[in-house]
Design a protein around this motif. Sequence first.
Motif, PDB file in Angstrom:
ATOM      1  N   ALA A  96       0.835  -1.210   0.000  1.00 21.90           N
ATOM      2  CA  ALA A  96       0.000   0.000   0.000  1.00 21.90           C
ATOM      3  C   ALA A  96       0.868   1.257   0.000  1.00 21.90           C
ATOM      4  CB  ALA A  96      -0.928  -0.008   1.209  1.00 21.90           C
ATOM      5  N   MET A  97       1.956   1.232   0.757  1.00 23.09           N
ATOM      6  CA  MET A  97       2.889   2.357   0.758  1.00 23.09           C
ATOM      7  C   MET A  97       3.564   2.494  -0.603  1.00 23.09           C
ATOM      8  SD  MET A  97       4.401   1.638   4.578  1.00 23.09           S
ATOM      9  CE  MET A  97       5.913   2.541   4.304  1.00 23.09           C
ATOM     10  N   GLY A  98       3.927   1.355  -1.216  1.00 25.03           N
ATOM     11  CA  GLY A  98       4.558   1.394  -2.530  1.00 25.03           C
ATOM     12  C   GLY A  98       3.651   1.984  -3.581  1.00 25.03           C
ATOM     13  N   ARG A  99       2.362   1.653  -3.503  1.00 23.47           N
ATOM     14  CA  ARG A  99       1.396   2.202  -4.456  1.00 23.47           C
ATOM     15  C   ARG A  99       1.336   3.729  -4.358  1.00 23.47           C
ATOM     16  NH1 ARG A  99      -4.298  -0.261  -3.613  1.00 23.47           N
ATOM     17  NH2 ARG A  99      -4.022   0.910  -1.678  1.00 23.47           N
ATOM     18  N   ALA A 100       1.526   4.244  -3.117  1.00 20.52           N
ATOM     19  CA  ALA A 100       1.557   5.696  -2.939  1.00 20.52           C
ATOM     20  C   ALA A 100       2.876   6.287  -3.435  1.00 20.52           C
ATOM     21  CB  ALA A 100       1.352   6.036  -1.463  1.00 20.52           C
ATOM     22  N   ILE A 101       3.987   5.594  -3.187  1.00 16.63           N
ATOM     23  CA  ILE A 101       5.307   6.111  -3.556  1.00 16.63           C
ATOM     24  C   ILE A 101       5.445   6.283  -5.064  1.00 16.63           C
ATOM     25  CG2 ILE A 101       7.763   5.526  -3.627  1.00 16.63           C
ATOM     26  CD1 ILE A 101       7.388   4.232  -0.870  1.00 16.63           C
ATOM     27  N   VAL A 102       4.911   5.328  -5.844  1.00 16.97           N
ATOM     28  CA  VAL A 102       5.108   5.388  -7.296  1.00 16.97           C
ATOM     29  C   VAL A 102       4.473   6.632  -7.918  1.00 16.97           C
ATOM     30  CG1 VAL A 102       5.311   2.885  -7.543  1.00 16.97           C
ATOM     31  CG2 VAL A 102       3.055   3.960  -7.792  1.00 16.97           C
ATOM     32  N   ARG A 103       3.519   7.218  -7.240  1.00 15.03           N
ATOM     33  CA  ARG A 103       2.883   8.423  -7.764  1.00 15.03           C
ATOM     34  C   ARG A 103       3.781   9.651  -7.620  1.00 15.03           C
ATOM     35  NH1 ARG A 103      -2.870   9.564  -5.556  1.00 15.03           N
ATOM     36  NH2 ARG A 103      -2.534  11.260  -7.034  1.00 15.03           N
ATOM     37  N   GLN A 104       4.833   9.523  -6.798  1.00 17.30           N
ATOM     38  CA  GLN A 104       5.758  10.631  -6.539  1.00 17.30           C
ATOM     39  C   GLN A 104       4.999  11.901  -6.139  1.00 17.30           C
ATOM     40  OE1 GLN A 104       8.233  10.886 -10.070  1.00 17.30           O
ATOM     41  NE2 GLN A 104       9.190   8.905  -9.668  1.00 17.30           N
ATOM     42  N   PRO A 105       4.191  11.807  -5.083  1.00 19.31           N
ATOM     43  CA  PRO A 105       3.350  12.938  -4.690  1.00 19.31           C
ATOM     44  C   PRO A 105       4.147  14.023  -3.966  1.00 19.31           C
ATOM     45  CG  PRO A 105       3.133  11.178  -3.102  1.00 19.31           C
ATOM     46  CD  PRO A 105       4.036  10.652  -4.191  1.00 19.31           C
ATOM     47  N   LYS A 106       3.526  15.181  -3.825  1.00 16.56           N
ATOM     48  CA  LYS A 106       4.114  16.248  -3.019  1.00 16.56           C
ATOM     49  C   LYS A 106       3.984  15.924  -1.526  1.00 16.56           C
ATOM     50  CE  LYS A 106       2.717  19.837  -6.347  1.00 16.56           C
ATOM     51  NZ  LYS A 106       1.846  21.025  -6.514  1.00 16.56           N
ATOM     52  N   VAL A 107       2.855  15.290  -1.162  1.00 14.81           N
ATOM     53  CA  VAL A 107       2.545  15.041   0.248  1.00 14.81           C
ATOM     54  C   VAL A 107       2.010  13.620   0.400  1.00 14.81           C
ATOM     55  CG1 VAL A 107       1.208  15.802   2.268  1.00 14.81           C
ATOM     56  CG2 VAL A 107       1.917  17.479   0.536  1.00 14.81           C
ATOM     57  N   PHE A 108       2.516  12.902   1.405  1.00 21.25           N
ATOM     58  CA  PHE A 108       1.970  11.600   1.782  1.00 21.25           C
ATOM     59  C   PHE A 108       1.033  11.785   2.972  1.00 21.25           C
ATOM     60  CE2 PHE A 108       5.829  10.110  -0.349  1.00 21.25           C
ATOM     61  CZ  PHE A 108       5.343   9.028  -1.065  1.00 21.25           C
ATOM     62  N   LEU A 109      -0.141  11.155   2.891  1.00 25.59           N
ATOM     63  CA  LEU A 109      -1.097  11.159   3.998  1.00 25.59           C
ATOM     64  C   LEU A 109      -1.277   9.722   4.478  1.00 25.59           C
ATOM     65  CD1 LEU A 109      -3.824  13.546   2.493  1.00 25.59           C
ATOM     66  CD2 LEU A 109      -1.807  14.165   3.837  1.00 25.59           C
ATOM     67  N   PHE A 110      -1.038   9.483   5.761  1.00 24.56           N
ATOM     68  CA  PHE A 110      -1.192   8.152   6.361  1.00 24.56           C
ATOM     69  C   PHE A 110      -2.332   8.211   7.379  1.00 24.56           C
ATOM     70  CE2 PHE A 110       3.128   8.010   4.812  1.00 24.56           C
ATOM     71  CZ  PHE A 110       3.376   6.681   4.518  1.00 24.56           C
ATOM     72  N   ASP A 111      -3.338   7.372   7.189  1.00 26.30           N
ATOM     73  CA  ASP A 111      -4.486   7.338   8.112  1.00 26.30           C
ATOM     74  C   ASP A 111      -4.447   6.050   8.929  1.00 26.30           C
ATOM     75  OD1 ASP A 111      -6.797   7.871   9.457  1.00 26.30           O
ATOM     76  OD2 ASP A 111      -8.140   7.561   7.762  1.00 26.30           O
ATOM     77  N   GLU A 112      -3.848   6.120  10.108  1.00 24.44           N
ATOM     78  CA  GLU A 112      -3.717   4.993  11.042  1.00 24.44           C
ATOM     79  C   GLU A 112      -3.283   3.719  10.319  1.00 24.44           C
ATOM     80  OE1 GLU A 112      -6.184   4.705  14.400  1.00 24.44           O
ATOM     81  OE2 GLU A 112      -7.318   6.520  13.961  1.00 24.44           O
ATOM     82  N   PRO A 113      -2.165   3.745   9.603  1.00 27.36           N
ATOM     83  CA  PRO A 113      -1.806   2.607   8.745  1.00 27.36           C
ATOM     84  C   PRO A 113      -1.375   1.361   9.502  1.00 27.36           C
ATOM     85  CG  PRO A 113      -0.019   4.194   8.809  1.00 27.36           C
ATOM     86  CD  PRO A 113      -1.177   4.830   9.529  1.00 27.36           C
ATOM     87  N   LEU A 114      -1.049   1.486  10.799  1.00 25.29           N
ATOM     88  CA  LEU A 114      -0.524   0.333  11.529  1.00 25.29           C
ATOM     89  C   LEU A 114      -1.528  -0.266  12.507  1.00 25.29           C
ATOM     90  CD1 LEU A 114       3.080   1.654  12.318  1.00 25.29           C
ATOM     91  CD2 LEU A 114       2.176   0.664  10.206  1.00 25.29           C
ATOM     92  N   SER A 115      -2.746   0.234  12.505  1.00 30.20           N
ATOM     93  CA  SER A 115      -3.728  -0.197  13.512  1.00 30.20           C
ATOM     94  C   SER A 115      -4.078  -1.671  13.428  1.00 30.20           C
ATOM     95  CB  SER A 115      -5.005   0.633  13.384  1.00 30.20           C
ATOM     96  OG  SER A 115      -4.749   1.984  13.668  1.00 30.20           O
ATOM     97  N   ASN A 116      -3.986  -2.268  12.223  1.00 33.66           N
ATOM     98  CA  ASN A 116      -4.382  -3.667  12.059  1.00 33.66           C
ATOM     99  C   ASN A 116      -3.242  -4.653  12.319  1.00 33.66           C
ATOM    100  OD1 ASN A 116      -6.949  -2.875  11.323  1.00 33.66           O
ATOM    101  ND2 ASN A 116      -6.529  -2.900   9.139  1.00 33.66           N
TER     102      ASN A 116
END
Length: 363
Positions: A143-163
């Motif tokens: 899921a993090m990799g899918r975000a990284i490939v977009r090369q965004p200006k800002v990463f937003l993480f919404d409680e990614p480790l809760s599970n």
Amino acid sequence: MARVELRRLVKRFGDTLVIDRCDLTVEDKEFLVLVGPSGCGKSTLLRMIAGLEAATEGEIAIDGARVNDVAPKDRGIAMVFQNYALYPHMRVYDNMAFGLKMRGHDKADIDRRVREAARVLELEPLLARKPSQLSGGQRQRVAMGRAIVRQPKVFLFDEPLSNLDAKLRVQMRLEIKRLHERLATTIIYVTHDQVEAMTLADRIALMDKGVLQQVAPPQTMYDAPANRFVAGFLGSPGMNFVPVAIERDGSFFFAKNESLALPLAEGVAALSAFEGKQVVLGVRPEDVHLTQREDKPDHAVDVSMRLIEPLGSSVVLFGEVGPHPMAVAAPPGTAARVGVTRTVYVDMSKVLFFDPSTGERIS
């Protein structure tokens, strides 16, 4: 530059006020953690930055440009959710590449981005697998990799480790911290876990009931909380709070109640305005000791022990000073018995005081 600015941001759902006049600036390449109890509005604030919720009032700016009316896909952000949201029928490679394909990137560019992200996240041996063949931590990395490939200006993480289980959360915290160092980009991270906030953040933004209570580096917030809520939220076990009256005896001030009388060597100027009045004394369990130390202005208090909690690296003693609870963080192997009264010593250089009516810390 990926600077995020929230200006007098308000969010209402019907008549319910969820975010109340939030002013917050997240600097370029900063790792900011939004933390607070469940229902405080932190995830709603993140979704407003992402464009998944519309602001009722106020402005959101990214790189100095107002984005209130800009579609989520055009804001230059990428979001990682709690539930991974992977396509179960696709390989890891295709999950990471899917968003780029939808945006019309050519195959060579997609392949380069996916393989670079896989290298950074150590996913290269897993690219041919499907999500059902991965562990929880591996799915989160995809899921993090899918975000990284977009090369965004800002990463937003919404409680990614809760599970994830406790051990895996520790591992993933390290990976997210390393990821920030490698990518050198802006991250806004939502959690209710104070340990995640303290270990990951450059700065913490602590919320309660839709209102920002304090924004500061982790250690600053821990040592100098703005108010009683902040002081009580950070730290495990939490800060001890004891109501006392400020009384003068000659040229000396004391914090007194029915069970204690602690002389105040410092902070007299600020507390003199409260002479004869009630305040709340706050002291962290690690600043209450079972033995007196010669190099510190410690003062004795009798605590009736009610519960002993061995944690391996320490022993937490829960007791009472009169009717008021008191926790003491003791060294491992400390001998203590329930029902016994122990004399403990309060490090007066670490004691804080709070206004009982406003909750604000008395400087």
